[in-house]
Write an enzyme that holds these catalytic residues in place. Structure first.
Site, PDB file in Angstrom:
ATOM      1  N   ASN A 245      41.552 -18.918 -48.036  1.00 34.57           N
ATOM      2  CA  ASN A 245      42.417 -18.469 -49.141  1.00 34.57           C
ATOM      3  C   ASN A 245      43.904 -18.471 -48.782  1.00 34.57           C
ATOM      4  O   ASN A 245      44.751 -18.786 -49.609  1.00 34.57           O
ATOM      5  CB  ASN A 245      41.954 -17.119 -49.668  1.00 34.57           C
ATOM      6  CG  ASN A 245      41.993 -16.030 -48.638  1.00 34.57           C
ATOM      7  OD1 ASN A 245      41.843 -16.293 -47.454  1.00 34.57           O
ATOM      8  ND2 ASN A 245      42.222 -14.813 -49.055  1.00 34.57           N
TER       9      ASN A 245
ATOM     10  N   GLU B  59      37.585  -8.902 -40.260  1.00 35.08           N
ATOM     11  CA  GLU B  59      38.339  -8.592 -41.489  1.00 35.08           C
ATOM     12  C   GLU B  59      37.579  -9.223 -42.630  1.00 35.08           C
ATOM     13  O   GLU B  59      37.525 -10.453 -42.734  1.00 35.08           O
ATOM     14  CB  GLU B  59      39.763  -9.156 -41.398  1.00 35.08           C
ATOM     15  CG  GLU B  59      40.613  -8.570 -40.290  1.00 35.08           C
ATOM     16  CD  GLU B  59      40.883  -7.085 -40.487  1.00 35.08           C
ATOM     17  OE1 GLU B  59      40.701  -6.579 -41.605  1.00 35.08           O
ATOM     18  OE2 GLU B  59      41.250  -6.423 -39.504  1.00 35.08           O
TER      19      GLU B  59
ATOM     20  N   GLU C 194      43.948  -5.371 -37.445  1.00 39.01           N
ATOM     21  CA  GLU C 194      44.868  -6.378 -36.926  1.00 39.01           C
ATOM     22  C   GLU C 194      46.288  -5.910 -37.206  1.00 39.01           C
ATOM     23  O   GLU C 194      46.515  -4.861 -37.778  1.00 39.01           O
ATOM     24  CB  GLU C 194      44.575  -7.721 -37.594  1.00 39.01           C
ATOM     25  CG  GLU C 194      43.167  -8.203 -37.281  1.00 39.01           C
ATOM     26  CD  GLU C 194      42.890  -9.622 -37.726  1.00 39.01           C
ATOM     27  OE1 GLU C 194      43.638 -10.149 -38.554  1.00 39.01           O
ATOM     28  OE2 GLU C 194      41.913 -10.197 -37.228  1.00 39.01           O
TER      29      GLU C 194
ATOM     30  N   CYS D 289      42.186 -11.348 -50.430  1.00 41.26           N
ATOM     31  CA  CYS D 289      41.261 -10.240 -50.151  1.00 41.26           C
ATOM     32  C   CYS D 289      41.817  -8.924 -50.683  1.00 41.26           C
ATOM     33  O   CYS D 289      41.065  -7.992 -50.929  1.00 41.26           O
ATOM     34  CB  CYS D 289      40.998 -10.154 -48.653  1.00 41.26           C
ATOM     35  SG  CYS D 289      42.505 -10.030 -47.681  1.00 41.26           S
TER      36      CYS D 289
HETATM   37  P1  NDP Z   1      33.383 -17.268 -45.056  1.00 39.14           P
HETATM   38  O1  NDP Z   1      32.817 -16.048 -44.449  1.00 39.14           O
HETATM   39  O2  NDP Z   1      32.472 -18.177 -45.784  1.00 39.14           O
HETATM   40  O3  NDP Z   1      34.120 -18.160 -43.973  1.00 39.14           O
HETATM   41  C1  NDP Z   1      35.154 -17.685 -43.152  1.00 39.14           C
HETATM   42  C2  NDP Z   1      35.259 -18.575 -41.937  1.00 39.14           C
HETATM   43  O4  NDP Z   1      34.069 -18.433 -41.171  1.00 39.14           O
HETATM   44  C3  NDP Z   1      35.350 -20.064 -42.272  1.00 39.14           C
HETATM   45  O5  NDP Z   1      36.158 -20.707 -41.311  1.00 39.14           O
HETATM   46  C4  NDP Z   1      33.924 -20.493 -42.173  1.00 39.14           C
HETATM   47  O6  NDP Z   1      33.810 -21.871 -41.966  1.00 39.14           O
HETATM   48  C5  NDP Z   1      33.483 -19.702 -40.970  1.00 39.14           C
HETATM   49  N1  NDP Z   1      32.034 -19.518 -40.835  1.00 39.14           N
HETATM   50  C6  NDP Z   1      31.078 -19.578 -41.787  1.00 39.14           C
HETATM   51  N2  NDP Z   1      29.857 -19.374 -41.240  1.00 39.14           N
HETATM   52  C7  NDP Z   1      30.048 -19.178 -39.913  1.00 39.14           C
HETATM   53  C8  NDP Z   1      29.179 -18.937 -38.795  1.00 39.14           C
HETATM   54  N3  NDP Z   1      27.838 -18.853 -38.948  1.00 39.14           N
HETATM   55  N4  NDP Z   1      29.722 -18.788 -37.575  1.00 39.14           N
HETATM   56  C9  NDP Z   1      31.057 -18.860 -37.408  1.00 39.14           C
HETATM   57  N5  NDP Z   1      31.926 -19.119 -38.404  1.00 39.14           N
HETATM   58  C10 NDP Z   1      31.434 -19.262 -39.653  1.00 39.14           C
HETATM   59  O7  NDP Z   1      34.571 -16.772 -45.990  1.00 39.14           O
HETATM   60  P2  NDP Z   1      35.439 -17.639 -46.967  1.00 39.14           P
HETATM   61  O8  NDP Z   1      36.063 -18.753 -46.224  1.00 39.14           O
HETATM   62  O9  NDP Z   1      34.622 -17.922 -48.180  1.00 39.14           O
HETATM   63  O10 NDP Z   1      36.616 -16.611 -47.312  1.00 39.14           O
HETATM   64  C11 NDP Z   1      36.544 -15.695 -48.342  1.00 39.14           C
HETATM   65  C12 NDP Z   1      36.199 -14.316 -47.818  1.00 39.14           C
HETATM   66  O11 NDP Z   1      37.158 -13.923 -46.850  1.00 39.14           O
HETATM   67  C13 NDP Z   1      36.257 -13.272 -48.907  1.00 39.14           C
HETATM   68  O12 NDP Z   1      35.150 -12.427 -48.776  1.00 39.14           O
HETATM   69  C14 NDP Z   1      37.534 -12.519 -48.605  1.00 39.14           C
HETATM   70  O13 NDP Z   1      37.554 -11.191 -49.057  1.00 39.14           O
HETATM   71  C15 NDP Z   1      37.570 -12.590 -47.117  1.00 39.14           C
HETATM   72  N6  NDP Z   1      38.915 -12.362 -46.627  1.00 39.14           N
HETATM   73  C16 NDP Z   1      39.181 -11.186 -45.983  1.00 39.14           C
HETATM   74  C17 NDP Z   1      40.465 -10.895 -45.553  1.00 39.14           C
HETATM   75  C18 NDP Z   1      40.761  -9.630 -44.831  1.00 39.14           C
HETATM   76  O14 NDP Z   1      41.811  -9.571 -44.191  1.00 39.14           O
HETATM   77  N7  NDP Z   1      39.923  -8.620 -44.896  1.00 39.14           N
HETATM   78  C19 NDP Z   1      41.565 -11.833 -45.794  1.00 39.14           C
HETATM   79  C20 NDP Z   1      41.168 -13.041 -46.471  1.00 39.14           C
HETATM   80  C21 NDP Z   1      39.884 -13.284 -46.866  1.00 39.14           C
HETATM   81  P3  NDP Z   1      33.670 -22.891 -43.210  1.00 39.14           P
HETATM   82  O15 NDP Z   1      34.558 -22.429 -44.299  1.00 39.14           O
HETATM   83  O16 NDP Z   1      34.125 -24.137 -42.624  1.00 39.14           O
HETATM   84  O17 NDP Z   1      32.238 -22.855 -43.586  1.00 39.14           O
END
Ligand code: NDP
Length: 481
Positions: A151, A249, A462, A283
């Site tokens: 995002n 996070e 963080e 988020c």
């Molecule tokens: P995901 O959990 O799908 O993915 C996050 C990252 O983790 C991506 O790089 C993804 O790779 C990777 N990933 C997925 N599966 C695995 C695994 N089994 N092992 C290691 N890495 C993995 O989240 P989104 O990308 O869909 O992001 C949206 C989410 O992030 C929302 O829930 C949002 O609220 C949260 N978010 C939280 C924030 C915070 O600070 N609390 C800030 C921003 C977002 P790939 O995409 O390549 O599959």
């Protein structure tokens, strides 16, 4: 066609498998680049490079680390427009958002942690009755993994790798497979800035392959992860039995709380922005808006009127305020959530459908900003993170009623409170389940403050010294004299 490459040991290189994945431009729905489909072999190469770089980088003077990181910050700033266009093209977000928020904040992250490297101090405690001194050595951890979502791709990636590097660790980073382009540009900037080979390694690919290979690598010393709650739980199930330092996070379902004594215009316009900025894919977006009953009807009508004016448009235009969602898959997921809201008898006040653009943009993933009311606390629409331009409006009758609703979900990331009553502002801020609370504002944050959520929104914090602590191992030494 652009072929993105991994950044390993200071070099840009293709994946070991030679396999690539399609990278779609969400504004058009067309493939515009190819990204490495990396796996175990690439992560092993990155680990070897990071391990080679560690002894020298971890022993560098703080001033040296500061200088290199400042050059990286300057390098991003010098290519500000190129980064902004890449960010907008990869994510579908309005170019103005990339220009004014994402890219400047990525520069700020590098500058902040570059200077932290020279100012960070560890503690010492004098015990006069002995006499003795306790002091705390803070050493880097080794090779750490940083995994970030789509995002705010560059902003969230730099928010992790900068403190990791500033404290002397070497890094294997994996950006989201959906938004790889700014990380690819960052690798080029690191080369230009003279970052020693292997200090930062960027491995592109999917979560289950490349991400999981980082998390499960036996030599990784910590994982800093930002993403969804389900992925965070999965990662924790791998890192916890190994006692790996882990920062998570995760998702949010944040309340915007509007009392009748608020500055009405400010509360209205900011809560609309908090609901729909980046198409609701931040988020910290306020996706549940609670309004005191005495002003509810007026506020609802004004909120909906403003939401209707947010017309999805070409993200590359300066005038665009709402672009496209990030992927076809996510677009379908958000539409599915709207279908659930209908099944739950939610009243759709505006939006509720995809938005169809024409010409080149006909295949893009656009959605009308959607406002829903008449949903109870138990509804899935209220309980589940949607992460799109979908917001619920609900009236409340008292502070007690408000807190029961605001705190009645599994998440606890952020909240925004609108009131002119100072005592009430502090009281509600203390009582609401959220790691970050804004009073009469939204998304303002000094980088020195701890950042993170409560409950299922995450573990650890963080930002500022919290990040410098996370990426170092404290060792207490007590000397009696
Ligand atoms: P995901 O959990 O799908 O993915 C996050 C990252 O983790 C991506 O790089 C993804 O790779 C990777 N990933 C997925 N599966 C695995 C695994 N089994 N092992 C290691 N890495 C993995 O989240 P989104 O990308 O869909 O992001 C949206 C989410 O992030 C929302 O829930 C949002 O609220 C949260 N978010 C939280 C924030 C915070 O600070 N609390 C800030 C921003 C977002 P790939 O995409 O390549 O599959």
């Amino acid at each position: 066609m652009i072929y993105i490459e991994n950044y390993i040991g200071g070099k840009l290189s293709p994946p070991a498998s030679s396999n690539y994945l399609d990278n779609y431009e969400p504004a058009t729905g067309k493939v515009y680049s190819q990204i490495p489909d990396s796996g175990d072999a690439d992560v092993s190469q990155a680990m070897a490079a990071a391990a080679r770089a560690y002894p020298s980088w971890s022993e560098q003077s703080h001033a040296h680390r500061h200088d290199v990181m400042m050059r990286i910050a300057d390098g991003i700033a010098a290519r500000h427009e190129e980064f902004s266009q890449a960010e907008s093209r990869d994510t579908g977000k309005p170019i103005s958002l990339a220009r004014h928020i994402d890219i400047p904040r990525a520069v700020a992250n590098f500058k902040f942690f570059a200077t932290a490297a020279i100012h960070y101090a560890s503690e010492s405690h004098y015990m006069p009755e002995q006499p003795a001194i306790n002091y705390t050595l803070r050493r880097p951890l080794g090779v750490v993994g940083c995994i970030s979502p789509w995002n705010l791709p560059l902003y969230l990636l730099t928010w992790k790798i900068a403190p990791a590097m500033a404290t002397g660790n070497t890094v294997i980073a994996k950006p989201s497979e959906v938004t790889p382009m700014t990380a690819y540009l960052l690798a080029q900037v690191c080369q230009e800035a003279g970052l020693p080979d292997g200090v930062l390694n960027i491995v592109h690919g999917t979560g289950p392959r490349a991400g999981e290979a980082i998390v499960t690598h036996p030599d990784i010393k910590a994982i800093s992860f930002t993403g969804g709650t389900a992925t965070g739980a999965h990662i924790a199930s791998i890192t916890a039995p190994r006692f790996l330092k882990t920062s998570l996070e995760l998702g949010g379902k944040n309340p915007t709380i509007v009392f009748s004594d608020c500055d009405y215009e400010d509360a209205l316009s900011t809560s609309v922005r908090a609901a729909f900025a980046n198409q609701g894919q931040i988020c910290l977006c306020g996706s549940r808006v609670y309004v005191e009953r005495s002003i509810y009807n007026q506020f609802r009508d004004d909120f909906v009127a403003k939401a209707r004016k947010l017309i999805p448009a070409d993200p590359s235009l300066d005038s665009t305020r709402i672009g496209s969602l990030v992927s076809a898959q996510h677009h379908a997921k958000v539409l599915q959530h709207i279908a659930v809201a209908r099944e739950e008898d939610g009243k759709i006040l505006c939006g509720g459908d995809e938005a169809k653009l024409s010409g080149d943009l006909a295949g893009g993933y656009y959605l009308q900003p959607t406002v829903i009311e008449d949903l109870g606390l138990d509804c899935r629409t209220i309980q589940e993170e949607i992460f799109g331009p979908v917001v619920t409006l609900t009236p409340f009758d008292s502070e007690e009623d408000l807190l029961a609703q605001a705190n009645g979900v599994r998440y606890g990331l952020s909240a925004s409170i609108w009131t002119s009553d100072l005592k009430r502002a502090h009281r509600v801020a203390a009582a609401v389940d959220a790691g970050i609370v804004w009073i009469n504002c939204w998304l303002l944050r000094d980088l020195r403050t701890p950042f993170g959520g409560m409950k299922d929104s995450g573990m650890g914090r963080e930002g500022g010294w919290e990040a410098m602590r996370f990426f170092t191992e404290p060792k207490n030494v007590c000397i009696k004299y």
